[in-house]
Design an enzyme around this catalytic site. Structure first.
Site, mmCIF file in Angstrom:
data_model
loop_
_atom_site.group_PDB
_atom_site.id
_atom_site.type_symbol
_atom_site.label_atom_id
_atom_site.label_comp_id
_atom_site.label_asym_id
_atom_site.label_seq_id
_atom_site.Cartn_x
_atom_site.Cartn_y
_atom_site.Cartn_z
ATOM 1 N N ALA A 126 -0.842 -11.452 2.540
ATOM 2 C CA ALA A 126 -1.784 -10.865 3.490
ATOM 3 C C ALA A 126 -2.308 -9.557 2.903
ATOM 4 O O ALA A 126 -1.671 -8.948 2.051
ATOM 5 C CB ALA A 126 -1.068 -10.590 4.807
ATOM 6 N N GLY A 178 2.020 -14.389 2.434
ATOM 7 C CA GLY A 178 0.973 -15.299 2.876
ATOM 8 C C GLY A 178 0.453 -16.171 1.741
ATOM 9 O O GLY A 178 -0.017 -17.293 1.984
ATOM 10 N N GLU A 214 2.669 -18.952 1.568
ATOM 11 C CA GLU A 214 2.452 -19.754 2.784
ATOM 12 C C GLU A 214 1.217 -20.644 2.650
ATOM 13 O O GLU A 214 1.178 -21.760 3.175
ATOM 14 C CB GLU A 214 2.353 -18.837 4.011
ATOM 15 C CG GLU A 214 3.713 -18.211 4.350
ATOM 16 C CD GLU A 214 3.613 -17.169 5.448
ATOM 17 O OE1 GLU A 214 2.894 -16.168 5.246
ATOM 18 O OE2 GLU A 214 4.250 -17.354 6.499
ATOM 19 N N GLU A 220 8.008 -10.381 2.778
ATOM 20 C CA GLU A 220 7.586 -9.679 3.994
ATOM 21 C C GLU A 220 8.650 -8.731 4.522
ATOM 22 O O GLU A 220 8.357 -7.673 5.072
ATOM 23 C CB GLU A 220 7.224 -10.687 5.093
ATOM 24 C CG GLU A 220 5.889 -11.403 4.891
ATOM 25 C CD GLU A 220 6.007 -12.676 4.067
ATOM 26 O OE1 GLU A 220 7.033 -12.865 3.380
ATOM 27 O OE2 GLU A 220 5.064 -13.487 4.126
HETATM 28 N N1 3HC Z 1 -2.581 -6.281 0.105
HETATM 29 C C1 3HC Z 1 -3.394 -5.274 -0.272
HETATM 30 N N2 3HC Z 1 -3.298 -4.636 -1.457
HETATM 31 C C2 3HC Z 1 -2.340 -5.044 -2.289
HETATM 32 C C3 3HC Z 1 -1.454 -6.090 -1.964
HETATM 33 C C4 3HC Z 1 -1.604 -6.731 -0.711
HETATM 34 N N3 3HC Z 1 -0.820 -7.749 -0.328
HETATM 35 N N4 3HC Z 1 -0.589 -6.268 -2.987
HETATM 36 C C5 3HC Z 1 -0.930 -5.359 -3.930
HETATM 37 N N5 3HC Z 1 -1.988 -4.635 -3.511
HETATM 38 C C6 3HC Z 1 -2.700 -3.577 -4.256
HETATM 39 C C7 3HC Z 1 -1.797 -2.404 -4.603
HETATM 40 O O1 3HC Z 1 -1.765 -1.468 -3.561
HETATM 41 C C8 3HC Z 1 -2.478 -1.865 -5.831
HETATM 42 O O2 3HC Z 1 -3.601 -1.126 -5.396
HETATM 43 P P1 3HC Z 1 -4.087 0.158 -6.222
HETATM 44 O O3 3HC Z 1 -4.462 -0.350 -7.565
HETATM 45 O O4 3HC Z 1 -5.214 0.676 -5.402
HETATM 46 O O5 3HC Z 1 -2.898 1.068 -6.251
HETATM 47 C C9 3HC Z 1 -3.004 -3.126 -6.523
HETATM 48 O O6 3HC Z 1 -3.040 -4.125 -5.509
HETATM 49 C C10 3HC Z 1 -2.117 -3.620 -7.663
HETATM 50 O O7 3HC Z 1 -0.775 -3.720 -7.176
HETATM 51 P P2 3HC Z 1 0.456 -3.311 -8.084
HETATM 52 O O8 3HC Z 1 0.230 -1.972 -8.679
HETATM 53 O O9 3HC Z 1 1.680 -3.509 -7.265
HETATM 54 O O10 3HC Z 1 0.336 -4.418 -9.239
HETATM 55 P P3 3HC Z 1 1.471 -5.197 -9.992
HETATM 56 O O11 3HC Z 1 0.743 -6.070 -10.944
HETATM 57 O O12 3HC Z 1 2.521 -4.280 -10.458
HETATM 58 O O13 3HC Z 1 2.177 -6.122 -8.875
HETATM 59 C C11 3HC Z 1 2.289 -7.676 -7.046
HETATM 60 C C12 3HC Z 1 1.472 -7.156 -8.252
HETATM 61 C C13 3HC Z 1 3.581 -8.324 -7.534
HETATM 62 C C14 3HC Z 1 1.431 -8.686 -6.339
HETATM 63 C C15 3HC Z 1 2.640 -6.504 -6.115
HETATM 64 O O14 3HC Z 1 1.464 -5.763 -5.854
HETATM 65 C C16 3HC Z 1 3.238 -6.877 -4.806
HETATM 66 O O15 3HC Z 1 4.412 -7.132 -4.726
HETATM 67 N N6 3HC Z 1 2.424 -6.877 -3.725
HETATM 68 C C17 3HC Z 1 2.863 -7.075 -2.392
HETATM 69 C C18 3HC Z 1 3.179 -8.515 -2.105
HETATM 70 C C19 3HC Z 1 3.616 -8.682 -0.680
HETATM 71 O O16 3HC Z 1 4.408 -7.954 -0.155
HETATM 72 N N7 3HC Z 1 3.063 -9.706 -0.015
HETATM 73 C C20 3HC Z 1 3.395 -9.987 1.330
HETATM 74 C C21 3HC Z 1 2.410 -9.323 2.210
HETATM 75 S S1 3HC Z 1 2.802 -9.519 3.918
HETATM 76 C C22 3HC Z 1 2.262 -11.091 4.288
HETATM 77 O O17 3HC Z 1 1.825 -11.788 3.423
HETATM 78 C C23 3HC Z 1 2.353 -11.501 5.724
HETATM 79 C C24 3HC Z 1 2.148 -12.957 5.891
HETATM 80 O O18 3HC Z 1 3.379 -13.593 6.040
HETATM 81 C C25 3HC Z 1 1.314 -13.270 7.083
#
Ligand code: 3HC
Ligand code: NAI
Length: 714
Positions: A72, A111, A114, A134
């Site tokens: 997400a 997501g 998912e 999450e």
């Molecule tokens: N939403 C919005 N922005 C995101 C994002 C997300 N899910 N994931 C990463 N970003 C952004 C970061 O803030 C960063 O922004 P910036 O350049 O402005 O600082 C940019 O993307 C790059 O991220 P990283 O520096 O972390 O890049 P890496 O290559 O080191 O890592 C990654 C990539 C493994 C995808 C890591 O960013 C990560 O773990 N992201 C979060 C993943 C996550 O938690 N997903 C679950 C979200 S909740 C959800 O999905 C709910 C659902 O069940 C409904």
């Protein structure tokens, strides 16, 4: 099902094109293909298109760039929801009459996974990272993940993924049954298309194409599933103290076992929304962005880092050895300098002990140790540092000793070598000024144990050149540390704040709270340990030495609590001496309250003329936090920290501040800065010297602003 099919934006991040009989849907939403509203709309529209177009016989979903879909869009949390909701899009996808295949490379997280789970077939290529992280954001998988995952891979494996938030690679995903195949090459598009064509070619009524995860039988053994849920519930109740979402994840899996798929989805949605609204989600999402923001110090944008291929470490004590391990673990060679052969042997033994410990715990293979230690050299001569790109000094905390070390470095190091000090408190400007190359001197303040603790304060003295600071940030990346830029002052960001909130705790103790109650209140707040447990662990003698050193410069009007000194005078330095604030019979690691300490405290109260009073745990926390927040504000006000979020990251990564509260400054915003200021003013009635409201808090309250506004402005 009614679904919002509002047309995607003209330049939709989701495109589709026909490749033979396969509709290729590409999600292209840099940087990580998060599921923003436009992506959700684009996906929904593409699926509708596939259903309506007779030329389409199968659908392949891929991500552009380095990832499939990272989940997400975290930036949308806390804002008004915009349709279509992801669960609805995924429902439409799963109920599609044409087979949908997800081909995964890079991250398929939250997501993103998912989406893949709602597809009918999943393929991953090497380098794929699949997970449901999450929980790390105070959430649970909210687009069917809690219902589809256990049906697909069983309750135990699903719970383990969702409760740990860990990522699994392609091969492990295959073993778990999370994906159906691993591509032979890493060309995700070619592998995906080949898979789709193969499925179409094998078309027969015996081999239906549309195979829905909701119908999977991963929980067919109901007793086993229930046992896994019960075990996860017991474990979670014990381990995830204070956290909101983990138990809800377990509840959702219980619903997956007990209810219909639709009922389960409804239950999941309700729990997801409760998590979304929780302050823990806000704290954890703040932590997620803050730990990325801290990496972007101004110098990292204005200067290129110097190359670091060889590292010297001076001092093989607690910190020197830990730093050496951290550097070795990053794959770099280390040369350690000690005073004499005996000290060097001890330093080497400290380093070896870390690896032996890992081997004993089964976290490292015995044969892995020798190749690492082959990169480790020791010497008693500074000349061994002649070719080092970076030297980190970790000798005794004494200005004269450190300046003598830096004089040697000035003599032997090559031009351009970065010269770093790990000092905890000393004036790095004064260290830099004592040699001819102040531009190369920077602070690298590691935390103990240096190979484990994530925080690295990068302390920036006046004369340092920007590329040295950029080098420090680059090094942090290599060492997998979280760097925070700090200015020079007594204690930099973290230790300076620690001194103040520790003092607030000492005042509380002398005024009537026992150290055991204070520790308990602080633990209840979410810290892993209370302040007096920390003193006992670190060794009371360290703080005692600092207090003695500072006695001459202490404001004679400032309140000074002597209880800790009374314990140290008895040689009670904490765990290592078997007693401190607590008793540690026979080397026990967990202390028990010591009635003799309470007698000493009572005597000290009497000596100071204090009539003890009682405090509730809440009153303790209000003072403890007000002191921490006030000093955090001073640190920002004096530009020691760039922004409040740098303070938050420091306290979370170096001092055990509960991540789900987002750090002290985020916490202050959540309780309201005006309330914090009112508390400080109230406490100031008793002790106006200690409780001086930070000018920054006063200003923000007057403007009706909060710390968050400073994070955005910076
Ligand atoms: N939403 C919005 N922005 C995101 C994002 C997300 N899910 N994931 C990463 N970003 C952004 C970061 O803030 C960063 O922004 P910036 O350049 O402005 O600082 C940019 O993307 C790059 O991220 P990283 O520096 O972390 O890049 P890496 O290559 O080191 O890592 C990654 C990539 C493994 C995808 C890591 O960013 C990560 O773990 N992201 C979060 C993943 C996550 O938690 N997903 C679950 C979200 S909740 C959800 O999905 C709910 C659902 O069940 C409904
Ligand atoms: P320590 O006493 O364990 O180790 C210091 C080492 O330096 C000893 O092995 C000593 O032999 C060696 N040494 C002293 N003078 C030397 C010289 N001239 N040349 C070469 N080696 C010399 O001390 P510790 O705890 O490792 O601290 C080192 C530095 O790290 C201090 O500045 C301290 O303030 C800082 N620090 C300590 C932390 C901690 O938790 N212990 C945390 C963060 C920083």
């Amino acid at each position: 099902m009614a679904i919002d099919t509002t047309a995607p934006a003209a330049s939709s991040p989701v495109t589709h094109e026909l490749r033979g009989k396969v509709l290729l849907i590409t999600v292209d939403n840099p940087p990580v293909n998060a599921l923003s509203v436009d992506v959700r709309r684009g996906l929904a529209a593409a699926i509708e298109h596939a259903e309506a177009n007779p030329a389409v016989q199968a659908v392949l979903i891929v991500g552009a760039g380095r990832n499939f879909i990272a989940g997400a869009d975290i930036r949308e949390f806390g804002k008004p929801p915009q349709p279509p909701a992801l669960p609805d899009v995924l429902h439409r996808m799963e109920t599609s009459h044409k087979p949908v295949i997800a081909a995964i490379h890079g991250a398929a997280l939250g997501g993103g996974l998912e989406v893949a789970l709602a597809a009918h077939y999943r393929l991953a290529v090497a380098g794929a990272k699949l997970g449901l992280p999450e929980v790390n954001l105070g959430l649970l998988p909210g687009a069917g993940g809690t219902q589809r995952t256990p049906r697909l891979i069983g309750a135990e494996a699903a719970l383990s993924l969702m409760l740990s938030g860990r990522h699994v690679g392609a091969q492990e995903a295959l073993k778990l049954g999370l994906v159906d195949r691993v591509g032979a090459s890493d060309d995700v598009l070619a592998e995906g298309l080949a898979y789709a064509q193969e499925l179409l070619a094998n078309q027969s009524s015996a081999h239906p194409h549309v195979r829905r995860t909701r119908d999977a039988q991963g929980m067919a053994d109901r007793a086993a599933a229930q046992a896994a849920i019960d075990a996860a519930r017991a474990e979670t109740a014990k381990k995830s103290r204070g956290l909101f979402s983990p138990l809800k994840i377990v509840d959702c899996v219980q619903a997956a076992l007990d209810e219909s798929f639709e009922e389960g989805l409804r239950f999941e949605r309700k729990q997801f929304l409760a998590c979304l609204e929780s302050p823990q989600r806000a704290g954890l999402v703040h932590a997620f962005f803050a730990e990325r923001e801290v990496q972007k110090a101004p110098e990292t944008k204005s200067a290129a880092p110097r190359a670091i291929d060889t590292v010297g470490v001076i001092g093989g004590g607690t910190m020197g050895a830990g730093i050496a391990v951290a550097v070795l673990d990053a794959g770099l060679p280390v040369t350690m300098i000690e005073r004499d052969e005996a000290a060097l042997a001890r330093g080497r033994a400290h380093v070896e002990k870390v690896y032996d410990g890992l081997i004993a715990k089964g976290r490292m293979k015995p044969e892995a140790k020798a190749p690492i230690l082959a990169r480790f050299n020791g010497s008693t001569s500074y000349d061994a540092l002649a070719s080092a790109d970076l030297v980190i000094e970790a000798v005794f905390e004494d200005m004269a000793v450190k300046q003598a070390v830096f004089a040697e470095l000035d003599r032997v190091c090559k031009p351009g070598a970065v010269l770093a000090t790990n000092t905890s408190y000393l004036d790095i400007d004064a260290i830099a000024a004592s040699i001819k190359r102040a531009q190369d001197v920077v602070g690298l303040h590691f935390f103990s144990p240096a190979n484990i603790m994530k925080l690295l304060e990068v302390v920036v003295p006046k004369a340092v050149s920007a590329d040295v600071v950029a080098t420090a940030f680059e090094l942090a990346k290599k060492l997998r540390k979280v760097p925070v830029r700090a200015g020079v002052c007594d204690g930099f960001i973290g230790n300076r704040m620690l001194a103040v909130y520790r003092t607030a705790a000492d005042h509380l103790m002398e005024d009537g709270a026992s150290p055991y109650q204070i520790d308990q209140a602080v633990r209840e707040f979410g810290f892993p340990m209370g302040p007096y447990q920390v003193v006992d662990l670190a060794g009371g003698d360290i703080g005692w030495a600092t207090r003695k050193r500072r006695a001459a410069t202490r404001d004679p009007k400032a309140r000074y609590v002597q209880i800790a000194d009374r314990l140290c005078e008895r040689g009670w330095f904490g765990q290592k001496t078997g007693r401190g604030f607590y008793l540690y019979p026979e080397g026990a690691r967990a202390g028990t309250p010591d009635p003799e300490v309470e007698v000493i405290i009572a005597a000290e109260r009497e000596r100071a003329g204090i009539t003890p009073r009682t405090f509730t745990n809440e009153e303790i926390i209000r003072r403890y936090m007000a002191a921490m927040i006030n000093e955090g504000a001073n640190v920002v006000h004096e530009k020691i920290a760039l922004r409040p979020l740098d303070v938050d990251v420091t306290l979370m990564y170096g001092y055990g501040f509960p991540r789900y509260r987002g750090g002290p400054m985020k916490y202050a915003d959540s309780v309201g800065l005006a309330n914090v200021l009112a508390d400080i003013r109230e406490f100031a009635k008793e002790d106006p010297l200690f409780w001086r409201p930070s000018p920054l808090i006063v200003e923000l309250v007057e403007r009706g602003a909060d710390f968050a506004s400073l994070n955005q402005a910076a």
